[in-house]
Design an enzyme around this catalytic site. Structure first.
Site, PDB file in Angstrom:
ATOM      1  N   HIS A   9      32.567  53.666  40.084  1.00  0.00           N
ATOM      2  CA  HIS A   9      33.766  52.931  40.473  1.00  0.00           C
ATOM      3  C   HIS A   9      33.408  51.613  41.173  1.00  0.00           C
ATOM      4  CE1 HIS A   9      36.912  52.078  43.575  1.00  0.00           C
ATOM      5  NE2 HIS A   9      37.668  52.090  42.499  1.00  0.00           N
TER       6      HIS A   9
ATOM      7  N   GLU B  34      32.398  49.114  38.625  1.00  0.00           N
ATOM      8  CA  GLU B  34      33.566  48.551  37.941  1.00  0.00           C
ATOM      9  C   GLU B  34      34.128  47.362  38.735  1.00  0.00           C
ATOM     10  OE1 GLU B  34      38.015  49.046  38.503  1.00  0.00           O
ATOM     11  OE2 GLU B  34      37.109  51.028  38.204  1.00  0.00           O
ATOM     12  N   HIS B  35      34.193  47.507  40.051  1.00  0.00           N
ATOM     13  CA  HIS B  35      34.654  46.399  40.892  1.00  0.00           C
ATOM     14  C   HIS B  35      33.690  45.204  40.806  1.00  0.00           C
ATOM     15  CE1 HIS B  35      37.908  48.027  43.699  1.00  0.00           C
ATOM     16  NE2 HIS B  35      37.699  49.003  42.827  1.00  0.00           N
TER      17      HIS B  35
ATOM     18  N   GLU C  25      33.180  43.508  48.502  1.00  0.00           N
ATOM     19  CA  GLU C  25      33.820  44.567  47.710  1.00  0.00           C
ATOM     20  C   GLU C  25      33.632  45.933  48.351  1.00  0.00           C
ATOM     21  OE1 GLU C  25      36.593  44.668  44.839  1.00  0.00           O
ATOM     22  OE2 GLU C  25      35.466  42.944  45.609  1.00  0.00           O
TER      23      GLU C  25
ATOM     24  N   GLU D  28      40.360  51.107  50.069  1.00  0.00           N
ATOM     25  CA  GLU D  28      40.962  51.916  49.009  1.00  0.00           C
ATOM     26  C   GLU D  28      40.806  53.405  49.324  1.00  0.00           C
ATOM     27  OE1 GLU D  28      40.753  52.328  44.102  1.00  0.00           O
ATOM     28  OE2 GLU D  28      39.342  51.021  45.166  1.00  0.00           O
TER      29      GLU D  28
END
Length: 426
Positions: free
Chosen positions: A53, A56-57, A126, A133
């Site tokens: 994940h 992906e960012h 990030e 998140e």
């Protein structure tokens, strides 16, 4: 290079294993295009949990020839949209654009996959975004309860770990970790370029050959097989509602029983006319939301049931839920199965009206079967499931008595897992 024509789709495999699948949709002036990588959360080792994940960012945080802003501007300057997502088995990078900009979108997506720079400063930025998140997910009861359910359904396995990963792991990832995961899992044989809408297959193949044809094949890292486990997560907290989630084991998507499992879940809790909705919400008013939905992976699956209710009604709600699961094995009617069948077929066919849905479906099917089964074939498999098949499937679930459960909120009065399993198998 191998090419497989179909009445509706075209599939081409380059010599290194990279696959291109597309479907031209006459009359459209736009397209959906993306690359689906067959690598997700379940492909991580425990020390890597969350990196698929995070990667992906990071894909959007700059390449050797485009800055973070330039990546966004390249697509948005032509009115397009670009995004990505990570699941347990796939990471997808996709765009929605107009017909003249298909090649541009493919070029941008290829660039972020093949030439990321993983700038240390961007990693730190990030990292903060992802920690936020994670915090947001933990503050959302009807999100986090599904993570806990997954953990208990597949305990101590990659399949059971969260996609976001724990905060302490995310805080520790370094630049080399991203390069290592890409080298291990982002291989030509794990990548599928999928497109639908106003697209030209030959042009996509030529561009894919230019952008990905030089990638060398490697030894694909296989995911650890998943085994359904029976476990319970219960977090007592003074919320307004108890969030109740339960999982029953199901077949993987290559198992012919998948269609029976889907019909069973749809009849049980797939809409306002379903058994759970009618008995628990409409007749008794025990909840606002309740549903059952099937989920499938390569080698396993599960039916998930969710409801939110008050502390004083959780015992009654769980009891009726179990009773309805049992009743499905006894008196599931032909009418209920026919209605569930109609819902499944309508959902499938309605989804074909969207280029984005079509592109995702094409990639998913190629990833599963290395081909795109015609719609008629899928419809025939759904039609072949009988009421007896659904009742037998429901009976086998009860006989096994295998359940995983997660509760969050004032859940003191909810029965424990042993009581749930005993009640189901009674």
């Amino acid at each position: 290079m191998t090419q497989t024509p179909d009445t509706d789709t075209q599939l081409t495999t380059l010599s290194n294993g990279f696959r291109i699948v597309s479907e031209h949709m006459p009359g459209l002036k736009s397209a959906a295009v993306g690359i689906w990588v067959l690598a997700g959360g379940r492909h991580e080792r425990i020390e890597q949990n969350g990196i698929a994940h995070f990667l992906e960012h990071m894909a959007f945080k700059g390449t050797e020839k485009r800055s973070t802003l330039a990546i966004a501007e390249a697509i948005e300057d032509v009115g397009g949209y670009i995004n990505a997502y990570t699941s347990r088995e796939v990471t997808a990078y996709y765009a929605r654009i107009l017909e003249p900009d298909v090649a541009l979108a493919v070029d941008v997506i290829a660039d972020i996959l093949r030439n990321p720079i993983f700038d240390p400063n961007e990693i730190e930025v990030e990292r903060g975004v992802i920690l936020q998140e994670i915090g947001q997910a933990l503050d959302t009861p009807d999100d986090v309860v599904f993570d806990w359910l997954q953990e208990r359904a597949f305990a101590d396995q990659p399949m059971g770990r969260t996609i976001l990963g724990p905060a302490d792991r995310v805080q520790g990832f370094a630049r080399q970790d991203f390069y290592d995961f890409v080298g291990e899992h982002y291989r030509p044989e794990t990548m599928i370029l999928s497109a639908a809408g106003a697209v030209d297959h030959a042009a996509l193949v030529a561009q894919a050959e230019a952008l990905f044809g030089d990638m060398g094949q490697g030894r694909r890292a296989e995911a650890q097989p998943a085994t359904f486990t029976c476990g319970e997560a219960r977090v007592i907290k003074p919320l307004e509602q108890v969030h109740f989630a339960m999982a029953l084991p199901g077949p993987g998507y290559r198992d012919p029983a998948i269609y029976t499992a889907q019909l069973h879940a749809t009849a049980l809790g797939g809409g306002m006319s379903s058994r759970l909705f009618q008995e628990i919400r409409e007749k008794r008013g025990l909840c606002y939301s309740i549903f059952a939905q099937p989920g499938a992976y390569a080698d396993t699956g599960m039916t998930t049931i969710y409801a939110g209710t008050s502390a004083g009604q959780i015992a009654e709600l769980s009891d009726i839920t179990l009773r309805e699961i049992q009743r499905a094995a006894e008196d599931m009617s032909t009418h209920e199965v026919a209605r569930a069948r109609a819902q499944m077929k309508a959902g499938l066919l309605m989804g074909l009206e969207s280029p984005s849905s079509r592109a995702e479906r094409l990639a998913r099917l190629v990833g599963i079967w290395d081909r795109v089964p015609p719609i008629d074939e899928t419809i025939a498999r759904i039609d072949a499931v009988t009421t007896g098949d659904v009742k037998d499937y429901a009976a086998a679930l009860c006989e096994k008595g295998e359940v995983a459960m997660a509760l969050y909120g004032p859940a003191d009065a909810a029965p424990d897992l042993d009581a749930i399993r005993e009640r189901l198998a009674a």
